[in-house]
Write a protein that holds these residues in place. Structure first.
Motif, PDB file in Angstrom:
ATOM      1  N   LEU A 140       0.785  -1.241  -0.169  1.00  0.00           N
ATOM      2  CA  LEU A 140      -0.079  -0.138   0.073  1.00  0.00           C
ATOM      3  C   LEU A 140       0.759   1.270  -0.035  1.00  0.00           C
ATOM      4  N   THR A 141       2.018   1.256   0.727  1.00  0.00           N
ATOM      5  CA  THR A 141       2.850   2.248   0.757  1.00  0.00           C
ATOM      6  C   THR A 141       3.617   2.725  -0.517  1.00  0.00           C
ATOM      7  N   ALA A 142       4.105   1.521  -0.989  1.00  0.00           N
ATOM      8  CA  ALA A 142       4.644   1.606  -2.322  1.00  0.00           C
ATOM      9  C   ALA A 142       3.678   1.934  -3.260  1.00  0.00           C
ATOM     10  N   ARG A 143       2.477   1.501  -3.387  1.00  0.00           N
ATOM     11  CA  ARG A 143       1.383   1.938  -4.477  1.00  0.00           C
ATOM     12  C   ARG A 143       1.151   3.465  -4.413  1.00  0.00           C
ATOM     13  N   ASN A 144       1.098   3.874  -3.076  1.00  0.00           N
ATOM     14  CA  ASN A 144       0.574   5.267  -2.828  1.00  0.00           C
ATOM     15  C   ASN A 144       1.825   6.231  -3.377  1.00  0.00           C
ATOM     16  N   TYR A 145       3.205   5.904  -3.305  1.00  0.00           N
ATOM     17  CA  TYR A 145       4.214   6.354  -3.610  1.00  0.00           C
ATOM     18  C   TYR A 145       4.303   6.366  -5.239  1.00  0.00           C
ATOM     19  N   LEU A 146       4.038   5.318  -5.802  1.00  0.00           N
ATOM     20  CA  LEU A 146       4.143   5.028  -7.278  1.00  0.00           C
ATOM     21  C   LEU A 146       3.289   5.680  -7.913  1.00  0.00           C
ATOM     22  N   GLU A 147       1.914   5.913  -7.217  1.00  0.00           N
ATOM     23  CA  GLU A 147       0.731   6.829  -7.771  1.00  0.00           C
ATOM     24  C   GLU A 147       1.216   8.220  -7.987  1.00  0.00           C
ATOM     25  N   GLN A 148       2.035   8.752  -6.776  1.00  0.00           N
ATOM     26  CA  GLN A 148       2.132  10.287  -6.789  1.00  0.00           C
ATOM     27  C   GLN A 148       3.321  10.383  -7.842  1.00  0.00           C
ATOM     28  N   GLN A 149       4.347   9.404  -7.877  1.00  0.00           N
ATOM     29  CA  GLN A 149       5.448   9.545  -8.907  1.00  0.00           C
ATOM     30  C   GLN A 149       4.984   9.691 -10.360  1.00  0.00           C
ATOM     31  N   LEU A 150       3.977   8.770 -10.423  1.00  0.00           N
ATOM     32  CA  LEU A 150       3.523   8.790 -12.199  1.00  0.00           C
ATOM     33  C   LEU A 150       2.466   9.981 -12.199  1.00  0.00           C
ATOM     34  N   TYR A 151       1.885  10.555 -11.199  1.00  0.00           N
ATOM     35  CA  TYR A 151       1.208  11.918 -11.362  1.00  0.00           C
ATOM     36  C   TYR A 151       2.176  13.054 -11.683  1.00  0.00           C
ATOM     37  N   VAL A 152       3.154  12.997 -10.897  1.00  0.00           N
ATOM     38  CA  VAL A 152       4.232  13.961 -11.123  1.00  0.00           C
ATOM     39  C   VAL A 152       4.698  14.025 -12.522  1.00  0.00           C
ATOM     40  N   GLN A 153       5.081  12.780 -12.832  1.00  0.00           N
ATOM     41  CA  GLN A 153       5.847  12.317 -14.173  1.00  0.00           C
ATOM     42  C   GLN A 153       4.618  12.774 -15.251  1.00  0.00           C
ATOM     43  N   SER A 154       3.466  12.571 -15.343  1.00  0.00           N
ATOM     44  CA  SER A 154       2.405  13.114 -16.153  1.00  0.00           C
ATOM     45  C   SER A 154       2.219  14.668 -16.172  1.00  0.00           C
ATOM     46  N   ALA A 155       2.171  15.168 -14.937  1.00  0.00           N
ATOM     47  CA  ALA A 155       2.228  16.501 -14.785  1.00  0.00           C
ATOM     48  C   ALA A 155       3.324  17.305 -15.692  1.00  0.00           C
ATOM     49  N   ASP A 156       4.703  16.899 -15.144  1.00  0.00           N
ATOM     50  CA  ASP A 156       5.767  17.410 -15.601  1.00  0.00           C
ATOM     51  C   ASP A 156       5.841  17.345 -17.201  1.00  0.00           C
ATOM     52  N   ASN A 157       5.538  16.177 -17.675  1.00  0.00           N
ATOM     53  CA  ASN A 157       5.605  15.864 -19.138  1.00  0.00           C
ATOM     54  C   ASN A 157       4.503  16.766 -20.050  1.00  0.00           C
ATOM     55  N   ALA A 158       3.387  17.093 -19.331  1.00  0.00           N
ATOM     56  CA  ALA A 158       2.369  17.758 -20.018  1.00  0.00           C
ATOM     57  C   ALA A 158       2.508  19.058 -20.129  1.00  0.00           C
ATOM     58  N   ALA A 159       3.212  19.503 -19.021  1.00  0.00           N
ATOM     59  CA  ALA A 159       3.971  20.950 -18.858  1.00  0.00           C
ATOM     60  C   ALA A 159       4.967  21.360 -19.980  1.00  0.00           C
ATOM     61  N   ALA A 160       5.813  20.285 -19.959  1.00  0.00           N
ATOM     62  CA  ALA A 160       7.105  20.336 -20.994  1.00  0.00           C
ATOM     63  C   ALA A 160       6.499  20.396 -22.397  1.00  0.00           C
ATOM     64  N   LEU A 161       5.452  19.218 -22.498  1.00  0.00           N
ATOM     65  CA  LEU A 161       4.872  19.288 -24.041  1.00  0.00           C
ATOM     66  C   LEU A 161       4.117  20.497 -24.382  1.00  0.00           C
ATOM     67  N   ALA A 162       3.343  21.168 -23.643  1.00  0.00           N
ATOM     68  CA  ALA A 162       2.530  22.125 -23.738  1.00  0.00           C
ATOM     69  C   ALA A 162       3.610  23.368 -24.000  1.00  0.00           C
ATOM     70  N   LEU A 163       4.837  23.531 -23.392  1.00  0.00           N
ATOM     71  CA  LEU A 163       5.563  24.821 -23.607  1.00  0.00           C
ATOM     72  C   LEU A 163       6.298  24.378 -25.011  1.00  0.00           C
ATOM     73  N   SER A 164       6.473  23.331 -25.332  1.00  0.00           N
ATOM     74  CA  SER A 164       7.371  23.222 -26.617  1.00  0.00           C
ATOM     75  C   SER A 164       6.310  23.385 -27.802  1.00  0.00           C
ATOM     76  N   MET A 165       5.136  23.048 -27.601  1.00  0.00           N
ATOM     77  CA  MET A 165       3.993  23.330 -28.687  1.00  0.00           C
ATOM     78  C   MET A 165       3.759  24.733 -28.755  1.00  0.00           C
ATOM     79  N   SER A 166       3.710  25.387 -27.628  1.00  0.00           N
ATOM     80  CA  SER A 166       3.451  26.768 -27.539  1.00  0.00           C
ATOM     81  C   SER A 166       4.579  27.651 -28.386  1.00  0.00           C
TER      82      SER A 166
END
Length: 640
Positions: A28-54
């Motif tokens: 449970l601890t590892a899953r919660n940590y992985l979910e947070q890391q995946l969300y951060v990865q998603s958010a960071d890559n979304a921001a980077a892609l949006a900046l490049s496209m802009s």
């Protein structure tokens, strides 16, 4: 269920509980940590892609190129670009599940990844929106790998803990096994002590057990000391510590009747001349010292013959019973005794050079006790007429003695020709039922005459043939047991019992006749038993599995400390006839027999009286608790 198995079950249960708890918390601890890391990865890559496209042109081809470039990295489940109207311009998706991860595991621990979103701008205006969702398959793989490593670690730790616990259990179990052995030994009337263990809890138990054993040993030692004191008081002369008249007369009667004694021998009576004058001239203390020196001199010359008995019969008279001493040898032996006594004058123990005289009576089996005593008194009376004289009286020639070579030829020839026979005498219980019959070996001579065991056994012992004769007796006994239904008692020499080769051959015989072996009672003379204590204990361990009983005959015959009977697991004691003769008129021996019966009952041993002559003796013995009897009265009772 054994304690070790219970411990293993406990270890397995604890291991499983530890694994289940650790597994749940860790996953449970590892899953919660992985979910947070995946969300951060998603958010960071979304921001980077949006900046490049802009910063690029907003045509569909450019958008598709940039979305595809990010998606092709393989870490994302979904990459989408929509315009301001919400129309999907570009979308790349990969919903494939990871390989190698069980479905049940993904269902048990589902990973919910939050999507990252960012706005694409065109100058100061919004051009669209980028949505990025990191793929969970790598998270599942990582989570599954962590679960597997946790399982291996917990199992290894549990196994290690189990091994350590088993080793610890064996370490703790050793004193427990020793305590079990100690308890079993106590139930078998053997009292042993064990080393105190390091475990504090067990140390207290072992200490208590050892204390109990020590107290029991002390109790038996006190009983033995009491019996020894009673025996000394009833049957020893208090001044010289030799046998007294009553004990001596009982042994003399046995020598005239019992086949185990030599068939002939001599009775030597020594009378100290003018003891009253010595007492008057030297004083009571010097006279007593003189008598003690006389006893010591006599004992030193007869000490190597364990079947001889020296006694002080009254104030000035000493008696020596010498079975096997021929009439030809007796006078020379008596003169040697007088020569040794003469030394007391030289060292000024006495002031008298005419110390004493010897009267000797030769006897044979079957002679009446009164006849032998009268003959000895007459010889002593004749000897007193002369200074330091020796007189021998005999009304018949004793049996001729063969030389050692002839005895060896006779005995070995008899073994080869199977010329040995057996006779038996009954031993009865309190209700006159047959306990067993005592087996006696007889030797059939070439002329047809039979020799009793007392005639040839001393020669067999000197020639080293006792183990062979004892084995022959056992063989004949087993043959006899094949024809009768009652048990048989066989006397074994201490030499045979201490001979490992004899014991091996005996056990082989018992193994071959297992059906009859359970009715054999083996007994050893108390004198040999005293010298071969460990050998008798080892012998008992070898023959008891076949149902044989072990006992001591002539118990109490030899003065000395009573052996520690509780170490031997004996089945019975045969009390020597020297204490039995005239016991209905001997209160001291009655107390002694009662004490022996008490210590025997405490060791669960049967007591049998030897040499009972009449019903009056047996009635007293029965009242004292004796459980069996043998002798002329028992033979007459069985025949009647």
């Amino acid at each position: 269920m054994s304690l070790l198995r219970q411990l293993w079950i406990m270890v397995i249960t604890i291991t499983l509980l530890a694994f289940a708890g650790s597994f749940a918390v860790s996953m449970l601890t590892a899953r919660n940590y992985l979910e947070q890391q995946l969300y951060v990865q998603s958010a960071d890559n979304a921001a980077a892609l949006a900046l490049s496209m802009s910063q690029q042109s907003k045509d569909d081809a450019t958008a598709q190129l940039m979305v595809t470039a990010l998606f092709d990295s393989g870490h994302f489940e979904l990459v989408r670009y929509t315009d301001v109207a919400g129309r999907v311009v570009v979308e790349r998706a990969n919903h494939a599940m990871p390989e190698g991860v069980p479905v049940w595991f993904m269902r048990l621990f589902p990973i919910h990844v939050g999507a990252g979103q960012a706005e694409v701008s065109d100058g100061w205006h919004q051009a669209g929106r980028v949505t990025v969702l990191a793929h969970s398959r790598y998270a599942y793989l990582s989570l599954w790998a962590g679960a597997f490593r946790l399982l291996i670690w917990i199992l290894a730790a549990g196994l290690l803990a189990g091994i350590v616990m088993q080793l610890l259990f064996r370490w703790v179990r050793r004193p427990i096994v020793q305590m079990v052995d100690q308890a079993e030994a106590i139930s078998e009337r053997r009292f042993i002590t064990i080393t105190e263990p390091r475990v504090i809890e067990l140390r207290q138990v072992v200490r208590a057990m050892n204390t109990m054993v020590a107290r029991v040993k002390t109790m038996f030692a006190e009983q033995a000391a009491r019996i020894e004191a009673l025996r000394s008081e009833a049957n020893r002369d208090p001044l010289t510590q030799l046998a007294n008249r009553n004990f001596f007369m009982g042994r003399l009667a046995q020598a005239l009747e019992n086949e185990e004694f030599a068939p002939s021998g001599c009775l030597l009576l020594l009378r100290i001349r003018d003891l009253a004058g010595i007492n008057r001239r030297l004083g009571r203390e010097r006279a007593d010292q003189f008598l003690q020196f006389v006893a010591g001199k006599l004992a030193s010359l007869s000490a190597d013959r364990h079947d001889w008995l020296l006694a002080r019969l009254n104030g000035a008279d000493f008696g020596l019973l010498a079975p096997g001493l021929s009439a030809d040898e007796a006078p020379a032996f008596a003169r040697e005794l007088l020569e040794n006594l003469a030394e007391l004058r030289r060292i000024e123990i006495t002031d008298e050079s005419d110390l004493g005289t010897f009267g000797i009576a030769a006897y044979r089996h079957g002679d009446a006790l009164s006849t032998v005593l009268t003959r000895a008194d007459q010889a002593l009376a004749q000897a007193e007429e002369t200074s330091n004289a020796v007189v021998l009286l005999s009304d018949s020639d004793t049996q001729a003695t063969l030389v050692a070579h002839d005895w060896h030829t006779l005995l070995t020839g008899a073994l080869t020709g199977e010329d040995f026979l057996v006779a038996s005498f009954p031993v009865l219980d309190r209700n006159d039922r047959l306990l067993h019959r005592e087996l006696m070996l007889r030797l059939c001579q070439p002329d047809g005459r039979l020799l009793t065991a007392g005639a040839f056994m001393p020669h067999a012992s000197r020639l080293g043939l006792m183990p062979v004769l004892d084995l022959e007796t056992v063989r004949l006994g087993l043959v006899e047991l094949g024809r009768v239904s009652y048990p048989l008692a066989i006397n074994l020499s201490s030499t045979s019992i201490a001979d490992s080769g004899f014991v091996d051959r005996l056990v082989s015989l018992l193994r071959q006749h297992r059906d009859q072996a359970g009715r054999l009672w083996f007994e050893v003379n108390e004198f040999g038993f005293r010298d071969e204590l460990r050998a008798l204990a080892a012998f008992g361990e070898r023959v008891r599995p076949y149902g044989c009983k072990i006992g001591i005959e002539h118990f109490g015959r030899h003065f000395g400390s009573i052996p520690q009977l509780y170490d031997l697991q004996l089945d019975y004691l045969k009390i020597d006839g020297s204490f039995i003769q005239g016991i209905d008129e001997h209160p001291g021996n009655q107390q002694l027999i009662k004490a022996i019966v008490g210590i025997a009952e405490g060791n669960d041993m049967l007591t049998i009286a030897e040499g009972v002559h009449d019903d009056g003796e047996w009635l007293v013995l029965a009242e004292l608790g004796v459980q069996g009897w043998t002798g002329p009265a028992a033979t007459g009772r069985l025949q009647g």
